[in-house]
Design a protein around this motif. Sequence first.
Motif, PDB file in Angstrom:
ATOM      1  N   GLU A   1      -2.038   3.329 -14.580  1.00  0.00           N
ATOM      2  CA  GLU A   1      -2.528   3.965 -13.669  1.00  0.00           C
ATOM      3  C   GLU A   1      -3.154   3.753 -12.656  1.00  0.00           C
ATOM      4  OE1 GLU A   1      -5.361   7.482 -15.191  1.00  0.00           O
ATOM      5  OE2 GLU A   1      -3.340   8.629 -15.691  1.00  0.00           O
ATOM      6  N   GLU A   2      -4.499   3.074 -12.908  1.00  0.00           N
ATOM      7  CA  GLU A   2      -4.813   2.377 -11.507  1.00  0.00           C
ATOM      8  C   GLU A   2      -3.824   1.809 -10.447  1.00  0.00           C
ATOM      9  OE1 GLU A   2      -8.621  -0.157 -11.919  1.00  0.00           O
ATOM     10  OE2 GLU A   2      -8.494   0.470 -13.865  1.00  0.00           O
TER      11      GLU A   2
ATOM     12  N   GLU B   1      -0.368   2.232 -11.058  1.00  0.00           N
ATOM     13  CA  GLU B   1      -0.071   3.652  -9.619  1.00  0.00           C
ATOM     14  C   GLU B   1      -0.463   4.168  -8.657  1.00  0.00           C
ATOM     15  OE1 GLU B   1       2.778   5.142 -13.482  1.00  0.00           O
ATOM     16  OE2 GLU B   1       0.643   5.940 -13.015  1.00  0.00           O
ATOM     17  N   ALA B   2      -2.016   4.680  -8.889  1.00  0.00           N
ATOM     18  CA  ALA B   2      -3.269   4.322  -7.956  1.00  0.00           C
ATOM     19  C   ALA B   2      -2.912   3.771  -6.342  1.00  0.00           C
ATOM     20  CB  ALA B   2      -4.291   4.742  -8.534  1.00  0.00           C
ATOM     21  N   ALA B   3      -2.745   2.728  -7.272  1.00  0.00           N
ATOM     22  CA  ALA B   3      -3.338   1.816  -5.659  1.00  0.00           C
ATOM     23  C   ALA B   3      -1.915   1.988  -5.016  1.00  0.00           C
ATOM     24  CB  ALA B   3      -3.027   0.532  -6.299  1.00  0.00           C
ATOM     25  N   VAL B   4      -0.481   2.086  -5.588  1.00  0.00           N
ATOM     26  CA  VAL B   4       0.905   1.780  -4.977  1.00  0.00           C
ATOM     27  C   VAL B   4       0.290   3.681  -3.987  1.00  0.00           C
ATOM     28  CG1 VAL B   4       3.129   1.922  -5.424  1.00  0.00           C
ATOM     29  CG2 VAL B   4       1.742   0.328  -6.675  1.00  0.00           C
ATOM     30  N   VAL B   5       0.312   4.033  -5.204  1.00  0.00           N
ATOM     31  CA  VAL B   5       0.446   5.476  -3.957  1.00  0.00           C
ATOM     32  C   VAL B   5      -0.449   5.952  -3.034  1.00  0.00           C
ATOM     33  CG1 VAL B   5      -0.177   8.333  -4.256  1.00  0.00           C
ATOM     34  CG2 VAL B   5       0.823   6.949  -6.099  1.00  0.00           C
ATOM     35  N   LEU B   6      -1.885   5.071  -2.587  1.00  0.00           N
ATOM     36  CA  LEU B   6      -2.927   4.690  -1.822  1.00  0.00           C
ATOM     37  C   LEU B   6      -1.509   4.199  -0.357  1.00  0.00           C
ATOM     38  CD1 LEU B   6      -6.028   5.064  -3.620  1.00  0.00           C
ATOM     39  CD2 LEU B   6      -5.266   6.681  -1.716  1.00  0.00           C
ATOM     40  N   GLY B   7      -0.389   2.923  -0.848  1.00  0.00           N
ATOM     41  CA  GLY B   7       0.113   2.715  -0.222  1.00  0.00           C
ATOM     42  C   GLY B   7       0.094   0.565  -0.281  1.00  0.00           C
ATOM     43  N   ALA B   8      -0.889   0.299  -1.362  1.00  0.00           N
ATOM     44  CA  ALA B   8      -0.337  -1.306  -1.456  1.00  0.00           C
ATOM     45  C   ALA B   8       0.902  -1.561  -1.741  1.00  0.00           C
ATOM     46  CB  ALA B   8      -1.801  -0.809  -2.844  1.00  0.00           C
ATOM     47  N   SER B   9       1.126  -2.507  -0.940  1.00  0.00           N
ATOM     48  CA  SER B   9       1.539  -3.460  -1.491  1.00  0.00           C
ATOM     49  C   SER B   9       1.974  -4.074  -3.070  1.00  0.00           C
ATOM     50  CB  SER B   9       2.105  -4.497  -0.755  1.00  0.00           C
ATOM     51  OG  SER B   9       1.566  -5.371  -0.868  1.00  0.00           O
ATOM     52  N   GLY B  10       3.018  -4.386  -3.504  1.00  0.00           N
ATOM     53  CA  GLY B  10       2.794  -5.054  -4.659  1.00  0.00           C
ATOM     54  C   GLY B  10       1.877  -5.841  -4.890  1.00  0.00           C
TER      55      GLY B  10
ATOM     56  N   VAL C   1      -6.181  -4.806  -7.592  1.00  0.00           N
ATOM     57  CA  VAL C   1      -6.814  -3.858  -8.759  1.00  0.00           C
ATOM     58  C   VAL C   1      -6.473  -4.790 -10.113  1.00  0.00           C
ATOM     59  CG1 VAL C   1      -5.966  -1.838 -10.397  1.00  0.00           C
ATOM     60  CG2 VAL C   1      -6.377  -2.035  -7.176  1.00  0.00           C
TER      61      VAL C   1
END
Lengths: 302, 367
Positions: A189-190, A192-201, A208
């Motif tokens: 989940e964390e 996913e939260a990071a990716v939704v916020l625009g973070a790259s892989g 995270v």
Amino acid sequence: MAGATTLRLNTAGSFGQTRFEARAATRETPLVKWLSLGTALTFFAVFLLMPLIAVFVEALRKGWETYLTALIDPDALSALRLTLLAAAIALPLNLVFGVCAAWAIAKFEFRGKHFLITLIDLPFSVSPVIAGLVYVLLFGAQGWFGPWLAEHDVKIIFAVPGIVLATVFVTFPFIARELIPLMQAQGKEEEEAAVVLGASGLQTFWYVTLPNVKWGLLYGVILTNARAMGEFGAVSVVSGHIRGETNTLPLHVEILYNEYQFAAAFAVASLLALLALVTLGIKTWIEHRAAHAHQDLHEGQS
Amino acid sequence: MSIQVRNIHKRFGSFVALDDVSLDFPTGELVALLGPSGCGKTTLLRVIAGLESADAGQVLLDGEDASGTHVRDRQVGFVFQHYALFRHMSVFDNVAFGLRMKPRAQRPSEKQIAEKVHALLDLVQLDWLADRFPAQLSGGQRQRIALARALAVEPRVLLLDEPFGALDAKVRKELRRWLRKLHDELHVTSIFVTHDQEEALEVADRVVLMNQGAVEQIGTPEEVYRRPATPFVYGFLGAVNLFHGRVDGEGLRVGDARLPRQAGSFGEGAEVLAFARPHELDIVVDADAGASEGIAARVSRVLAFGITARVELDGVNGAHGQHFEVEITRERVERLGLAEGQAVRLLPSHLSLFESRQAATTAGAAR
């Protein structure tokens, strides 16, 4: 070794423990308490503490001078160098592999996942001697790749590469085994939260995933290092025991012992024991820090 | 920004999570996806966010097909049921995360970030917690921080996955009022998933009812509650009493009992499902009924603490094994002199009829 690889967070239970002790209804008789405590302590003294003390006593039996001579002997120094080299190569390799494997297993679903998890445990379940023999069969003069290697003048068996290979093999599971349950428990989940916020892989991994597993990772590194420096069986098979060239510290101890140089053997052994004690110290500190972080996590959740 | 989903299909193995779902979410509305667990509502939300990919179908964000757009480029805000706050970061760093991850060219300065974060923390009324860690916050506080974090990147849509599901009843009620107020201030197109019908009816502009991967009804809270389109919706929204019956001349035959005929265009002998809310049933004591109309039942419990009293009854004779719930005034209970074990008859003032063909799929849902 396999049993010692999960990071234990003991402090969580200590409060329940005292309450359990304080209540008459759940308290055992003093006899039971002292009997179990006595048994444990006796075993601890005889099987763990005594050998450790014996190593240092035997090493210093003939005085400091003999002790130091044994340590600065060129063969001993060469063995130390090789041991550190093998650990220095095996550690980063296992670090990369362990993090990749744990990441793949904890965060993705794919065919053959269970097979991979089982395979990671292979070095734990197989005798190190067999691991060494496998490399001899593969890369030895009569082995599958032996003729080809001889043709190209590459020496693996009875040379440093073989020792490194064997060390990598036996230390393979430590980091992955440490991280997989940790990452699985944390879920995705964390991330996913990071990716939704625009973070790259890469950002997600770096900011995270990695901070969340750092204590487990460090713990795995410590265990890997301890095993890499102490490994005997697998390395013994592929080493060829060439003094000053392919002897690691544990092998050097054996040679000295077989030559009846007891004081020297114990002196070198005490060096390994010291390394082990330092490792244990760091390990305890990490456990303490991890438990602390764990406690923070559960504070104020009521 | 408007959201449209077109003919979305999604399976997990042999389980059909979404079966040809098409929906329109107009700009600025707060829409609830409501349904029992496993109905596909969370999957739909995750497909819209891009966290899950559909097997077939399209997601249109502002009229543009977003199927090929990566999650990080969709500019959606997502709030997770279990908050998913970064546990090793302070509240401030959590909220600042989205801004700090922007490519260098678009990234605001640290000073601008600090201003923005404090403004958002003010908005969720938790500025005083900026230096704390998630573990030190209560559930309600965590969810508000998670919302502030999602809003930091100025999302075009806000998606909330059971945002209050993990909170206790009192905090949940408080937060949903707060969410409604926040939405009225921000007017971001928002979709939230819930299995709590009260929450959906209270907070949303529109409610989408889902069951077994398909949409059952869409409407304002008023519409779906007053005029349920399907037996499932009837059963899912609020307490309900269910009768299996057959149209019989001028009446409705339920087991041995006969009920007065209700409006509806059903042919003679048609098998029907009849629904009545607890307040749509009246209790008559055998002696003053005169006629044999009504369903025979036995009082099992009378709960009279509010203005209205709730009477629980067990069916007898034909309706054996069934339970009914009736809501009447306390005065009426006293006038009837209801006591446990008493034999009475139930007369509906209003019945909603559905053809019984759908009975199989709805029996489980009707409570």
